[in-house]
Design an enzyme around this catalytic site. Structure first.
Site, PDB file in Angstrom:
ATOM      1  N   ASP A   1      38.260  42.656  39.064  1.00 35.02           N
ATOM      2  CA  ASP A   1      37.656  42.583  40.354  1.00 35.02           C
ATOM      3  C   ASP A   1      38.650  42.943  41.286  1.00 35.02           C
ATOM      4  O   ASP A   1      39.745  43.239  41.001  1.00 35.02           O
ATOM      5  CB  ASP A   1      36.887  41.370  40.578  1.00 35.02           C
ATOM      6  CG  ASP A   1      38.024  40.078  40.321  1.00 35.02           C
ATOM      7  OD1 ASP A   1      38.849  40.100  40.666  1.00 35.02           O
ATOM      8  OD2 ASP A   1      37.442  39.442  39.757  1.00 35.02           O
TER       9      ASP A   1
ATOM     10  N   LYS B   1      33.347  42.184  43.870  1.00 36.84           N
ATOM     11  CA  LYS B   1      33.171  40.994  44.511  1.00 36.84           C
ATOM     12  C   LYS B   1      34.004  41.150  45.801  1.00 36.84           C
ATOM     13  O   LYS B   1      35.278  40.475  45.852  1.00 36.84           O
ATOM     14  CB  LYS B   1      33.763  39.751  43.670  1.00 36.84           C
ATOM     15  CG  LYS B   1      32.589  38.963  43.056  1.00 36.84           C
ATOM     16  CD  LYS B   1      32.752  37.682  42.766  1.00 36.84           C
ATOM     17  CE  LYS B   1      33.181  37.349  41.383  1.00 36.84           C
ATOM     18  NZ  LYS B   1      33.823  36.364  41.039  1.00 36.84           N
TER      19      LYS B   1
ATOM     20  N   MET C   1      41.043  32.105  51.237  1.00 40.78           N
ATOM     21  CA  MET C   1      39.659  32.853  51.700  1.00 40.78           C
ATOM     22  C   MET C   1      39.429  32.191  53.094  1.00 40.78           C
ATOM     23  O   MET C   1      38.273  32.063  53.611  1.00 40.78           O
ATOM     24  CB  MET C   1      38.452  32.493  50.771  1.00 40.78           C
ATOM     25  CG  MET C   1      38.519  33.016  49.229  1.00 40.78           C
ATOM     26  SD  MET C   1      37.286  32.454  48.404  1.00 40.78           S
ATOM     27  CE  MET C   1      37.915  30.794  47.790  1.00 40.78           C
TER      28      MET C   1
HETATM   29  N1  SAH Z   1      42.338  32.553  41.447  1.00 46.14           N
HETATM   30  C1  SAH Z   1      42.844  33.245  42.927  1.00 46.14           C
HETATM   31  C2  SAH Z   1      42.240  32.935  44.244  1.00 46.14           C
HETATM   32  C3  SAH Z   1      40.900  33.572  44.180  1.00 46.14           C
HETATM   33  S1  SAH Z   1      40.119  33.257  45.800  1.00 46.14           S
HETATM   34  C4  SAH Z   1      44.130  32.495  42.586  1.00 46.14           C
HETATM   35  O1  SAH Z   1      44.285  31.541  42.073  1.00 46.14           O
HETATM   36  O2  SAH Z   1      45.184  32.889  43.414  1.00 46.14           O
HETATM   37  C5  SAH Z   1      40.706  34.603  46.554  1.00 46.14           C
HETATM   38  C6  SAH Z   1      41.711  34.104  47.614  1.00 46.14           C
HETATM   39  O3  SAH Z   1      42.950  34.102  47.270  1.00 46.14           O
HETATM   40  C7  SAH Z   1      41.889  35.154  48.872  1.00 46.14           C
HETATM   41  O4  SAH Z   1      40.839  35.251  49.658  1.00 46.14           O
HETATM   42  C8  SAH Z   1      43.165  34.641  49.395  1.00 46.14           C
HETATM   43  O5  SAH Z   1      42.967  33.562  50.258  1.00 46.14           O
HETATM   44  C9  SAH Z   1      44.067  34.266  48.142  1.00 46.14           C
HETATM   45  N2  SAH Z   1      44.919  35.103  47.644  1.00 46.14           N
HETATM   46  C10 SAH Z   1      45.095  35.815  46.479  1.00 46.14           C
HETATM   47  N3  SAH Z   1      46.068  36.648  46.435  1.00 46.14           N
HETATM   48  C11 SAH Z   1      46.621  36.444  47.454  1.00 46.14           C
HETATM   49  C12 SAH Z   1      47.849  37.233  47.856  1.00 46.14           C
HETATM   50  N4  SAH Z   1      48.428  38.100  47.167  1.00 46.14           N
HETATM   51  N5  SAH Z   1      48.221  36.978  49.238  1.00 46.14           N
HETATM   52  C13 SAH Z   1      47.330  36.328  50.143  1.00 46.14           C
HETATM   53  N6  SAH Z   1      46.489  35.580  49.534  1.00 46.14           N
HETATM   54  C14 SAH Z   1      46.002  35.805  48.219  1.00 46.14           C
END
Ligand code: SAH
Length: 476
Positions: free
Chosen positions: A250, A272, A385
């Protein structure tokens, strides 16, 4: 890719080297290793070239270059120290469409030579596309150290069974069979020089796999791809990505991570994004089941960790209900990856003894979680998020008891070259973030630990305006 990598069959075919010095000598040696019939054109020859000519191993023409020398050659290497001559060779060869390489002069080349790791018949060629031959050589040196010299023997061993395997194992199972052989005990036996035992073991495997005519068993690997920087993948994630038949990914997966999946694996984007779900969650769950039932090895690649705001649980519940085998590979979640690269420790003896991860996704315009017990001093709050809801979140945290002066940071595309960090307080962050035009995905960190960022920031790339290291803008 600026160049198309190929391996050229020059066995018993005429190749031309122009130049008689040390570099030319090296090139002649390489061409001879591939079995070419080499002609050297040069007024003066190195001792080695002279000896090779005397032994009848190469043909020498003691002249300066003329276009007629190109003759029948199917490949030309120019290694003279006279640029005007090199230009002439290049122009004439190109006119006749003969591939030409001019040493250390990429502009004049129609092909470039890679750095080579030779475990014949296994050959690994590395190129920097002419930008940095030294980098290619450094890479080569690194790879040399962990590719056992005996891999050539392993390739020969595999070659000797290739026809038999082709005849006896159905096509859909062939790759899996070879992977099992080449990564398992049989390979270890060959590398250890126990060829007889390896041969027996392979024949046994062949007999048992050939009699199994059912559909191959599919499997799903729910893999955490980390926060974006491919360096942060686990070895296990990489290994499974390299074996996948299909990768379902995704928008939180960065292209640099996706790039590491097996080259000919099918890639399915299921998107998504906030408010625009490319594929509904139920459909994704069903897709995984269907692919596995077709006997495919499916990597369900997710950003960060699949069990942290990743709906990983829902996806494998469906798999479990259908009796499909699955594995889960943890990844570095945004909170830990992004905070490290932003220079904000999540806990610190003086400032925070606990840390919570929450979602900042708003429901009907208001905060979706109960902030009581979350908004307290000495606790770091990491908000996933949260970009859209940032002003509401900051206001609510203050309403729940945090001081307006509480330090807060927002980090865009953490760990990648588009990383941008903006720090302020609960009072100022929403406006600072809006002015900085932050691009998703972004992570918000609230707490006294944010003060340390000034001193601890170590990763400071210069993001390109409007650039993104993610497939598409992401769910924030
Ligand atoms: N499973 C993922 C999270 C999914 S929810 C994890 O463990 O990181 C998606 C959110 O993750 C985004 O909206 C953001 O808030 C955060 N996120 C993921 N990668 C990021 C990145 N490289 N920099 C900043 N925020 C990030």
């Amino acid at each position: 890719m600026d160049f198309f990598p190929v391996f050229f069959d020059i066995k018993n075919k005429p190749c031309l080297v122009v130049g008689g010095g040390e570099v030319a000598t090296r090139k002649v040696g390489m061409l001879m290793q591939s079995g070419s019939r080499v002609t050297v054109v040069a007024p003066a020859l190195s001792d080695t070239l002279k000896a090779l000519a005397d032994a009848g191993k190469i043909t020498c023409v003691a002249e300066t270059f003329r276009p007629e020398h190109l003759g029948e050659a199917i490949l030309v290497i120019a290694a003279t120290d006279d640029r005007a001559v090199n230009v002439r060779i290049s122009e004439n060869a190109k006119k006749l469409r003969i591939p030409v390489n001019v040493v250390d002069d990429p502009e004049l080349c129609s092909f470039i030579m890679p750095s080579v790791i030779d475990r014949s018949p296994l050959v690994i060629a590395i190129s920097s596309g002419g930008t940095s031959p030294v980098l290619a050589r450094v890479m080569r040196a690194k790879l040399e150290t962990f590719i056992p010299a005996a891999y050539g023997r392993l390739a020969q061993f595999a070659a000797s069974f290739r026809d038999q395997v082709k005849q006896r194992i159905q096509p859909a199972k062939r790759r899996i069979f070879w992977e099992k052989i080449l990564q398992g005990p049989v390979a270890e036996m060959v590398l250890a020089g126990h060829d007889k035992a390896a041969k027996d073991a392979l024949e046994q495997a062949l007999a048992s796999d050939a009699s199994d005519t059912g559909t191959p068993r599919g499997e799903v690997y729910l893999v955490g791809g980390g926060p974006g920087n491919p360096d942060l993948l686990t070895f296990r994630a990489l290994r499974l990505m390299q074996q996948a038949d299909v990768v379902v990914y995704d928008n939180l997966v960065s292209p640099a991570v996706l790039e590491l999946a097996r080259r000919d694996a099918e890639r399915i984007y299921v998107g998504k994004e906030r408010a625009r779900h490319t594929m509904r969650q139920e459909n994704i769950n069903e897709l995984l089941v269907r692919l596995a039932q077709e006997g495919k090895r499916v990597v369900r690649l997710k950003g960060g960790d699949p069990f942290v705001f990743g709906r990983g649980g829902e996806e494998i519940e469906t798999l479990a209900a259908h009796g499909i085998p699955f594995q889960v590979v943890p990844g570095i979640t945004a909170a830990t990856g992004v905070s490290s690269y932003a220079g904000i420790p999540l806990t610190h003896r003086d400032y925070a003894q606990s840390c919570v991860f929450v979602t900042g996704h708003l429901k009907d315009g208001s905060v979706n979680i109960d902030l009581t017990g979350i908004a307290k001093s000495n606790q770091t709050i990491v908000i996933y998020m949260g970009l859209m809801g940032l002003p509401t979140l900051c206001k609510e945290l203050v309403a729940h008891g945090l001081a307006v002066t509480t330090p807060a940071a927002i980090v865009q595309q953490g760990t990648t070259y588009q990383q941008k960090v903006v720090t302020g307080t609960l009072a100022t962050l929403p406006e600072l973030a809006a002015n900085a035009k932050m691009k998703p995905p972004t992570l918000i960190i609230v707490g006294e630990v944010v003060k340390l960022q000034d001193k601890l920031a170590w990763f400071k790339p210069e993001p390109i305006e409007g650039g993104s290291d993610f497939v598409q803008t992401s769910s924030d």
